[in-house]
Write a protein that holds these residues in place. Structure first.
Motif, short mmCIF file in Angstrom:
data_model
loop_
_atom_site.label_atom_id
_atom_site.label_comp_id
_atom_site.label_asym_id
_atom_site.label_seq_id
_atom_site.Cartn_x
_atom_site.Cartn_y
_atom_site.Cartn_z
N SER A 24 1.07 -1.11 0.17
CA SER A 24 0.53 0.37 -0.04
C SER A 24 0.69 1.62 0.23
N LEU A 25 2.45 1.31 0.51
CA LEU A 25 3.11 2.13 0.86
C LEU A 25 4.07 2.42 -1.35
N ASP A 27 2.44 2.09 -3.21
CA ASP A 27 1.42 1.72 -4.12
C ASP A 27 0.14 3.88 -4.13
N ARG A 28 1.14 3.98 -2.84
CA ARG A 28 0.50 5.53 -2.50
C ARG A 28 1.33 6.34 -3.27
N PHE A 29 3.16 6.02 -3.56
CA PHE A 29 3.88 7.03 -3.41
C PHE A 29 3.56 6.46 -4.97
N GLU A 32 2.81 10.07 -8.12
CA GLU A 32 3.60 11.44 -7.70
C GLU A 32 3.65 11.86 -9.27
#
Length: 109
Positions: A24-25, A27-29, A32
């Motif tokens: 998830s980390l 996938d979140r970054f 950007e």
């Protein structure tokens, strides 16, 4: 006799990898940058695998350096020494490093 259709269970992305980095980390970054529209849904999983591979190799080499110097724990200096002594890692982590897959910039002449 009617054939029973066997459904293939869809495997969740979190179960498809067994790495230490939280997916998830990653996938979140990842979205950007300006390239987020061109990424497939499997890109975070692949990037997570690459990060896991790099970190495990670097820590393994740093562990060997710490062992040869008579210590039981890896110090940040050991990691820096590994990166400096390994030609490929040094090239990867140098400032302003570009990918070998990037096309060369066009010449304006």
């Amino acid at each position: 006799m009617a054939k029973k259709m066997q459904r293939r269970r869809r495997q969740k992305r979190t179960h498809s990898q067994r790495g230490e980095f939280p997916l998830s980390l990653v996938d979140r970054f990842l979205p950007e940058g300006n390239h987020s529209g061109r990424l497939s849904s499997s890109a975070p999983v692949i990037l997570d695998s690459v990060l896991e591979y790099l970190s495990s190799n670097i820590l393994e080499l740093a562990g060997e350096v710490a062992y040869t110097t008579g210590r039981k724990r890896i110090a940040p200096e050991d990691v820096g020494l590994v990166v400096q002594n390994n030609e490929q890692l040094c090239q990867l982590f140098k400032p302003g490093a570009t990918s070998v897959f990037d096309p060369p910039e066009p010449d304006d002449n």
